[in-house]
Design a protein around this motif. Structure first.
Motif, PDB file in Angstrom:
ATOM      1  N   PRO A 156      20.593 -29.718   0.828  1.00 24.31           N
ATOM      2  CA  PRO A 156      19.734 -28.694   1.150  1.00 24.31           C
ATOM      3  C   PRO A 156      19.748 -27.471   0.230  1.00 24.31           C
ATOM      4  N   PHE A 157      18.668 -26.622   0.495  1.00 22.52           N
ATOM      5  CA  PHE A 157      18.507 -25.654  -0.755  1.00 22.52           C
ATOM      6  C   PHE A 157      19.733 -24.422  -0.558  1.00 22.52           C
ATOM      7  N   ALA A 158      20.141 -24.342   0.714  1.00 24.52           N
ATOM      8  CA  ALA A 158      21.219 -23.259   0.899  1.00 24.52           C
ATOM      9  C   ALA A 158      22.538 -23.744   0.252  1.00 24.52           C
ATOM     10  N   LEU A 159      22.687 -25.014   0.220  1.00 25.23           N
ATOM     11  CA  LEU A 159      23.982 -25.597  -0.312  1.00 25.23           C
ATOM     12  C   LEU A 159      23.599 -25.510  -2.089  1.00 25.23           C
ATOM     13  N   THR A 160      22.808 -25.518  -2.331  1.00 25.10           N
ATOM     14  CA  THR A 160      22.391 -25.409  -3.883  1.00 25.10           C
ATOM     15  C   THR A 160      22.772 -24.201  -4.529  1.00 25.10           C
ATOM     16  N   VAL A 161      22.339 -23.221  -3.559  1.00 29.70           N
ATOM     17  CA  VAL A 161      22.682 -21.656  -3.782  1.00 29.70           C
ATOM     18  C   VAL A 161      24.232 -21.337  -3.956  1.00 29.70           C
ATOM     19  N   LEU A 162      24.740 -22.025  -2.789  1.00 31.65           N
ATOM     20  CA  LEU A 162      26.171 -21.912  -2.596  1.00 31.65           C
ATOM     21  C   LEU A 162      27.050 -22.778  -3.995  1.00 31.65           C
ATOM     22  N   ILE A 163      26.484 -23.766  -4.401  1.00 30.16           N
ATOM     23  CA  ILE A 163      27.298 -24.451  -5.506  1.00 30.16           C
ATOM     24  C   ILE A 163      27.055 -23.635  -6.687  1.00 30.16           C
ATOM     25  N   SER A 164      25.777 -23.003  -7.081  1.00 25.75           N
ATOM     26  CA  SER A 164      25.729 -22.269  -8.191  1.00 25.75           C
ATOM     27  C   SER A 164      26.618 -21.121  -8.183  1.00 25.75           C
ATOM     28  N   GLY A 166      29.279 -20.618  -6.532  1.00 30.46           N
ATOM     29  CA  GLY A 166      30.763 -21.262  -6.831  1.00 30.46           C
ATOM     30  C   GLY A 166      31.038 -21.365  -8.098  1.00 30.46           C
ATOM     31  N   LEU A 167      30.032 -22.137  -8.813  1.00 33.21           N
ATOM     32  CA  LEU A 167      30.355 -22.346 -10.173  1.00 33.21           C
ATOM     33  C   LEU A 167      30.528 -20.964 -10.942  1.00 33.21           C
ATOM     34  N   ILE A 168      29.532 -20.019 -10.903  1.00 36.60           N
ATOM     35  CA  ILE A 168      29.792 -18.621 -11.695  1.00 36.60           C
ATOM     36  C   ILE A 168      31.131 -18.106 -11.391  1.00 36.60           C
ATOM     37  N   ALA A 346      23.854 -16.587 -17.441  1.00 39.48           N
ATOM     38  CA  ALA A 346      24.254 -15.539 -18.190  1.00 39.48           C
ATOM     39  C   ALA A 346      24.078 -13.967 -17.635  1.00 39.48           C
ATOM     40  N   THR A 347      22.588 -14.068 -16.744  1.00 41.67           N
ATOM     41  CA  THR A 347      22.445 -13.069 -16.063  1.00 41.67           C
ATOM     42  C   THR A 347      23.137 -12.949 -14.742  1.00 41.67           C
ATOM     43  N   THR A 348      23.437 -13.860 -13.980  1.00 40.43           N
ATOM     44  CA  THR A 348      24.038 -13.725 -12.861  1.00 40.43           C
ATOM     45  C   THR A 348      25.692 -13.406 -12.977  1.00 40.43           C
ATOM     46  N   ASP A 349      26.317 -14.182 -13.913  1.00 40.77           N
ATOM     47  CA  ASP A 349      27.812 -13.876 -14.119  1.00 40.77           C
ATOM     48  C   ASP A 349      28.042 -12.649 -14.726  1.00 40.77           C
ATOM     49  N   SER A 350      27.202 -12.013 -15.413  1.00 40.37           N
ATOM     50  CA  SER A 350      27.320 -10.531 -15.895  1.00 40.37           C
ATOM     51  C   SER A 350      26.896  -9.651 -14.772  1.00 40.37           C
ATOM     52  N   ALA A 351      26.059  -9.871 -13.708  1.00 41.48           N
ATOM     53  CA  ALA A 351      26.011  -8.948 -12.705  1.00 41.48           C
ATOM     54  C   ALA A 351      27.110  -9.062 -11.717  1.00 41.48           C
ATOM     55  N   LEU A 352      27.553 -10.238 -11.526  1.00 46.43           N
ATOM     56  CA  LEU A 352      28.952 -10.640 -10.587  1.00 46.43           C
ATOM     57  C   LEU A 352      30.120  -9.604 -10.974  1.00 46.43           C
TER      58      LEU A 352
END
Length: 390
Positions: A156-164, A166-168, A346-352
Motif C-alpha cells: 500500500p501507498f502509506a507503507l511505501t511512504v513509511l519505508i522511505s 524509515g530509510l532516511i 538528498a532533499t528530504t534527509d537534509s530537511a529532516l
C-alpha cells in the motif's frame, strides 16, 4: 526494467548510505557533529552536495515535463536566473551576519533583535512550512516508486511512504549534518551523472551527435527561454526573475535547511566560496535539465509515446520515468532510478536534519550557550500565551 530489479537497486543504494553513516558517526556523534558538522566541512563538498538538496525529485521529473507546455518551454530558466541573483545576495549580505553571530539556528538572530515571541514564531513557521514542503516533494516521487515498483508487490501507498522515511532516518539519526555532507555529495554525484548520461542515452537512441542534439533542441518547439510579450502572464521575464530572487532570499537565506550547511564551513570566506560555486553549478545543471525535457519530447514524438495519464489528467511529470523504465534499455533505467532517488532523498534527509536542529536549538535550548542564555520562564510563558491564545 522489472520492479524486482528496481527494488534490489534501491536496497543496495540505501545500504551504501547507511554504511557511510555508520563510518562517520563512529568518529564523533555529539551535538556539535549533528548541528554543525564540527565546523569543519570542506566548502567544495558543501557546494556540490547542496545541488542535490536544492533541486529535489520534483525538479528531476517536473522541470523536464513542463518543457512540453507551449506557454512554458524553457521559461523556468528565467526563474533560475532570479535564483542565482538571490544566492549572491545571501552570500554577500546574510552569510557574513550569521557567521559574525556564530549561529547554530539562524532564527537565533531574530531572538536577539525582535524578542522571544518573534523568534519562536519564526522557528514555528519554519517547522510547519518545511514539513509541508518536504512532504509534497517526497509525495510526488513516492507516486513514481509506487507506480513502477511497489504496486507490483501489492504494497500500500502509506507503507511505501513509511519505508522511505524509515530509510532516511536510518542514515541520519546519529551523524546528523556531518553524515549529510558526505551522503549528499554522493547523492549529488548520482544526480548529476544521471542528467548527463540520460542526455547521452537519448541522443544515442535518436542517432544524434552532441552538436546535432544541440541544433535539434534549439530548432524545436520547446526551447524558447525569454518571454517579454505579455507582462500580465506568469511567464513574463521580469516577473520570473524578480520572483526567483525574492523566493530564494526568503526560502533559502531565511531557511535553516540550506543555511545550516553553509554554517558548517570553517569561516565566512569558505562559506562564500561555497555559495558562489554552488550558484554556478546550479545554473548550469538546470540548463541540462531543461535540455533533457526537450530531448524527451523529441524522443516521444519519434516513437509515438503518449504522455502518461492518471485518471483523465495528463501527467507530464511522469513522461521521464515512463520513457526511462519502459522504453530504454536497462542501463538508462538504472541511471534514471539513481538520479531520481538521489534527488529525492538528498532533499528530504537534509530537511529532516534541519528540522531536528531547529527543534532542538530553538525549542529545547540545546547549544544555546553559544549564542545567548535560554529564555526565562516569563519569556516562555509570554510566547506560549501568544501562540495558543483563544
Amino acid at each position: 526494467m522489472s520492479p524486482t530489479t528496481i527494488l534490489i537497486i534501491i536496497v543496495i543504494y540505501f545500504g551504501l548510505l547507511i554504511l557511510i553513516s555508520n563510518i562517520v558517526s563512529k568518529k564523533s556523534a555529539d551535538n556539535d557533529t549533528f548541528f554543525k558538522a564540527n565546523k569543519n566541512s570542506k566548502w567544495y563538498l558543501v557546494a556540490f552536495g547542496m545541488i542535490g538538496t536544492a533541486l529535489s525529485g520534483v525538479t528531476f521529473i517536473s522541470v523536464p515535463g513542463e518543457v512540453g507546455n507551449p506557454d512554458l518551454q524553457f521559461k523556468y530558466f528565467q526563474f533560475v536566473l532570479g535564483n542565482a541573483i538571490g544566492f549572491l545576495v545571501i552570500a554577500t549580505v546574510l552569510l557574513p551576519l550569521y557567521y559574525r553571530m556564530n549561529l547554530t539556528s539562524i532564527y537565533s538572530y531574530i531572538e536577539q533583535r525582535l524578542g522571544i515571541v518573534s523568534y519562536k514564531t519564526a522557528a514555528t513557521i519554519f517547522l510547519i512550512s518545511r514539513t509541508i514542503g518536504s512532504s509534497f516533494r517526497l509525495y510526488l516521487v513516492v507516486i513514481v516508486l509506487q507506480r513502477y515498483v511497489f504496486d507490483a508487490f501489492n504494497i500500500p501507498f502509506a507503507l511505501t511512504v513509511l519505508i522511505s522515511l524509515g530509510l532516511i532516518f536510518a542514515y541520519t539519526y546519529r551523524g546528523g549534518l556531518k553524515t549529510i555532507i558526505i551522503t549528499d555529495t554522493l547523492q549529488t554525484f548520482f544526480l548529476v551523472s544521471s542528467v548527463f548520461l540520460t542526455i547521452y542515452f537519448i541522443c544515442d537512441s535518436l542517432d544524434y551527435s552532441f552538436f546535432h542534439a544541440f541544433e535539434a533542441v534549439k530548432d524545436s518547439n520547446y526551447s524558447k527561454v525569454f518571454f517579454f510579450e505579455d507582462y500580465l502572464k506568469g511567464n513574463y521575464f521580469w516577473k520570473q526573475v524578480l520572483g526567483g530572487m525574492f523566493v530564494t532570499i526568503a526560502m533559502v537565506g531565511l531557511d535553516q535547511d540550506l543555511m545550516q550547511k553553509n554554517l558548517s564551513c570553517k569561516n565566512i570566506g569558505e562559506a562564500q566560496k561555497n555559495m558562489y560555486t554552488f550558484t554556478a553549478i546550479f545554473v548550469l545543471i538546470n540548463i541540462f535539465f531543461l535540455s533533457v525535457g526537450a530531448l524527451l519530447y523529441l524522443y516521444a514524438e519519434k516513437n509515438g509515446i503518449a504522455i502518461p495519464m492518471i485518471g483523465d489528467v495528463k501527467r507530464t511529470d511522469l513522461l521521464f520515468p515512463e520513457i526511462a523504465f519502459n522504453h530504454l534499455t536497462i542501463i538508462p533505467s538504472v541511471v534514471f532510478l539513481l538520479g531520481l532517488t538521489a534527488a529525492t532523498f538528498a532533499t528530504t534527509d537534509s530537511a529532516l536534519t534541519a528540522l531536528t536542529t531547529s527543534f532542538c536549538v530553538d525549542f529545547l535550548g540545546m547549544d544555546k550557550e553559544k549564542t545567548r542564555t535560554n529564555p526565562t520562564l516569563s519569556e516562555r510563558v509570554i510566547w506560549y500565551t501568544w501562540v495558543f491564545r483563544p
